[in-house]
Scaffold this motif. Structure first.
Motif: not given
Length: 332
Positions: A254-261, A293-301
């Motif tokens: 459903k959703l890909v939450i990547p590291h926001q490199g 923090a980028s992946i859990p930030m993405g998960l939170h968002e």
């Protein structure tokens, strides 16, 4: 068995007070107006003012606990899953516990560091302990201050980063619940170990050896192009193995939450893995690269924006220094 009956029951996030625009970064880097946005697609990010990593982590942690309708007394373990540390000793997790006002709690606190993939590694490892009953609820905290270690002479990498923290609480899911971790994988190719590094501050180059003429050894050093080439070559096969372990394809996600490199990394991910725009969570423009923090930030968002609901299949994936590739497939 890779399947673990574990669910994410609350997430939280903290962004530092100082908001830094791309125009400010253009001036700081001494580049033409619009250069940062064109190179990175980061429109703004946040840098710390008086905040510490432990303070940011504590704020994100309390938000995650509130979302889970828990108090600190309900937590059995606190793990800091960050790529940067507040100080070498003690671990940042102990400092987060202190910043939360829980210094007499006795709750075990320790760090897990796999640079940008620290949260993914922490979720993978700690989920086994939760599934086995060793812990009931674990608080994972990623808190990152990139701005203190940037080499401003390396303009393309310095333009990418931001500071911030995110946290998640994990617990065992019930037999009637769909929430679970299906598959996780990590692969390290140390042929790329020196393409992204900070050489100083450890036993190899102790802090006592710092001098103005050696300062660059104590700053972040990244060779972007060879790192990108190596990651782009390894990522497709890695993803095939990860998804095969979960018994699904990218179409089932459903959703890909990547590291926001970087914007380049997002384009690579979309193109090589055939991820649609609707499937991809992209928060780089207003966060920058916040390391682990980028992946859990993405998960939170994703949760906050209602991009995922209970039972939806989610992919957390990224690369980190090492060179390491890592990912987790889960039913949220």
């Amino acid at each position: 068995m890779q399947t673990r009956h574990v669910k994410i029951i609350g997430t939280g996030k903290y962004m530092p007070k100082r908001r830094v625009t791309d125009s400010e970064m253009d001036r700081a880097l001494g580049v033409p107006e619009g250069w940062v946005r064109k190179k990175t697609n980061v429109i703004h990010r946040h840098f710390v003012e008086d905040e510490t990593a432990s303070l940011m982590g504590a704020k994100a942690a309390y938000e995650a606990l509130a979302a889970a309708e828990l108090t600190f007394n309900d937590i059995d373990c606190l793990v800091c899953t960050s790529g940067t540390m507040e100080q070498p000793i003690p671990c940042t997790a102990a400092l987060i516990q202190e910043a939360m006002g829980q210094q007499h709690s006795g709750v075990p606190a320790f760090d897990m560091n796999s640079t940008c993939l620290s949260f993914v590694a922490g979720l993978d490892v700690m989920s086994y302990l939760v599934d086995a009953g060793r812990y009931r609820r674990v608080l994972l905290v990623s808190t990152e201050i990139a701005s203190k270690g940037l080499n401003w002479k390396q303009k393309e990498s310095a333009a990418l980063f931001g500071d911030g923290a995110a946290a998640a609480v994990i617990a065992k899911s019930g037999p009637e619940e769909r929430s679970r971790i299906l598959s996780a994988s990590m692969e390290t190719y140390s042929a790329g170990a020196h393409l992204s590094e900070i050489r100083g501050g450890g036993s190899g180059r102790p802090a006592g050896g710092f001098a103005p003429e050696t300062a660059e050894h104590y700053m972040f050093d990244m060779q972007g192009e060879p790192l990108f080439r190596m990651a782009s070559k390894k990522l497709p096969d890695f993803m095939n193995r990860l998804l095969a372990g979960a018994g699904c394809s990218i179409a089932n996600i459903k959703l890909v939450i990547p590291h926001q490199g970087s914007a380049m990394a997002m384009r690579l991910l979309s193109r090589k893995l055939r991820i649609s725009e609707e499937q991809l969570l992209y928060i780089t423009p207003d966060h920058g690269n916040t390391i682990a923090a980028s992946i859990p930030m993405g998960l939170h968002e994703a949760i906050r924006q209602n991009r995922i609901e209970r039972g939806d299949r989610v992919l957390l994936v990224g690369t980190s220094a090492g060179l390491t590739l890592g990912g987790v497939v889960l039913d949220y």
